[in-house]
Motif scaffolding. Structure first.
Motif: not given
Length: 469
Positions: A440-444
């Motif tokens: 995901k864009p948040d690194g998940t």
């Protein structure tokens, strides 16, 4: 008619009275008898029969109910005896009152001439009865009518008693018949209910057996395509349960099954061959050129997942086909330009091929940059290999046609990502296949994918322990 008889008939119309002056001349016993005669309504001129009837009225009435009958001779004889006994008793009382012990009968009679107490001879007695024959006959007729009436009353009473008994018997017979009817009806109903219950249980068992045969497993998560054409047979068994308490549950099962079968058939109809077979998605199935995919939910969680994958596969193929068409047009233009350039500059063929390969690889949309983002690389299903990552020109990193688009479309449909808001990183090359991680864009971390086969898997429970190598 004699003077005495006329006087007697005259006296019949007069009320009997007990004169006080006469009573003074009588003894106590005579006075009591005289009083009884007066109370009985005896008149001075009454005959012996009249006196008897009046003085013994109650006895005569009683005899009437006993249906006793006396002839005229019997009554006369009885009256003579009673009259004689009355005179004898009267004389005996007079003797006791006057102190005379054994007077002659003639002397006794002479002493009471003034009382007109004379014995009645047989002849006058017969004459008296003869003159009273009509009243006696009337009395007998009255007694006969009374007895007849009593007999008729008795017959009527007996008749009503018989009627009552017959009515009671009729009620008893009807009641018994009704009771037997109810018992037979109840027994028949119980037998029918028992038979119906047995039949229903058999039909329920038959329905459930056929219903279970539609699924590949006991958890009923996947359907057998080969059973789809037997849905009509299941409907027939369902109709047999109409009206039973098991019908509601059976209908719920049937409706759910019918919904799932229709969903699978609708999705498979969009592919050139069935994409979902026995609950498994065939990734080699090709979507039809005119396929129309819409999201479908059946309530079966596992089946809904497979349906989502099939729909995503079809959509990605449509997207890939559209992209391929655009790329083909672009490549055709590029080729024409290259040919023109080649005629002018004549570069080496090896350099041209290398440039095209690098250009193709650089066209891969890697999403947003991971710079400054704490990417969860430790969650990767495939370990990172920096040397492989550095070999950026290796053809192992090239995506097969439509694979990336399909994966991204699936991720979007499931809500993993939105648009191009994702991070795509190279991880390793295994057996000539390049593996990427999608974040995901948040690194998940989401999952690891094979760019050649399109297979992808994350760390969620229930997923394969190994990748496809």
């Amino acid at each position: 008619m004699s003077k005495k008889r006329r006087n007697r008939h005259k006296a019949e119309h007069q009320e009997a009275q007990f004169d006080f002056d006469d009573a003074k001349e009588l003894t106590v016993g005579e006075a009591m008898r005289k009083n009884e005669e007066v109370e009985a309504g005896v008149l001075p001129g009454d005959s012996i029969l009249d006196k008897y009837v009046k003085q013994h009225k109650d006895e005569i009435e009683a005899d009437k109910f006993e249906t006793r009958q006396f002839s005229k001779d019997e009554l006369v004889e009885k009256e003579e005896v009673e009259e004689t006994q009355t005179l004898d008793n009267l004389l005996q009382e007079l003797r006791e009152g006057t102190g005379v012990t054994s007077p002659a009968p003639e002397d006794e009679l002479s002493q009471f001439d003034d009382l007109e107490l004379t014995r009645v001879s047989e002849a006058p007695l017969v004459e008296e009865f003869e003159t009273e024959e009509i009243p006696l006959v009337g009395a007998e007729e009255a007694l006969t009518r009374s007895r007849t009436t009593d007999s008729e009353d008795g017959k009527r009473k007996k008749k009503w008693v018989v009627y009552g008994i017959l009515a009671a018997l009729a009620v008893l017979i009807l009641g018994t018949g009704y009771y037997i009817y109810r018992q037979v009806a109840r027994s028949t109903k119980e037998i029918q209910t028992s038979q119906s219950t047995t039949n229903t249980q058999s039909e329920v068992e038959e329905f459930n057996n056929l219903y279970d045969a539609f699924y590949t497993d006991s958890n009923k998560t996947a359907l057998k395509n080969s059973q789809f054409d037997k849905l009509s047979q299941l409907k027939t068994l369902l109709d047999k349960l109409e009206g039973s308490r098991e019908h509601t549950l059976a209908k719920s099962k049937y409706d759910s099954l019918a919904t799932q079968i229709k969903a699978i058939q609708d999705v498979n109809a969009q592919f050139e061959k069935p994409a979902i077979v026995d609950g498994v998605l065939d990734t080699n199935a090709k979507a039809k050129s005119d396929a129309k995919f819409t999201d479908i939910k059946t309530g079966n969680t596992e089946l809904d997942k497979v349906l989502d994958k099939a729909i995503s596969l079809g959509k990605s193929q449509q997207t890939s086909a559209s992209s391929s068409s655009s790329s083909e047009t672009s490549r055709s233009s590029s080729s024409q330009a290259s040919e023109n350039t080649a005629s002018e500059t004549s570069p080496s063929s090896s350099n041209t091929a290398s440039t095209e390969t690098r250009s193709t690889r650089s066209e891969v949309n890697m999403g947003v940059s991971s710079a400054g983002v704490a990417v969860q690389r430790s969650a990767s299903r495939v370990s990172y290999n920096q040397s492989a990552i550095d070999d950026s020109n290796n053809s192992a990193w090239d995506f097969a046609d439509g694979v990336l688009e399909q994966i991204l479309a699936t991720s979007r449909s499931r809500g993993y990502i939105t648009g191009n808001q994702y991070i795509l990183e190279r991880v390793n090359i295994v057996n000539g296949n390049g593996y990427y991680n999608l974040y995901k864009p948040d690194g998940t971390y989401l999952f690891t994918l094979n760019c050649k086969t399109g297979y992808f898997v994350g760390n969620g429970s229930g997923h394969a322990d190994d990748l496809d190598y």
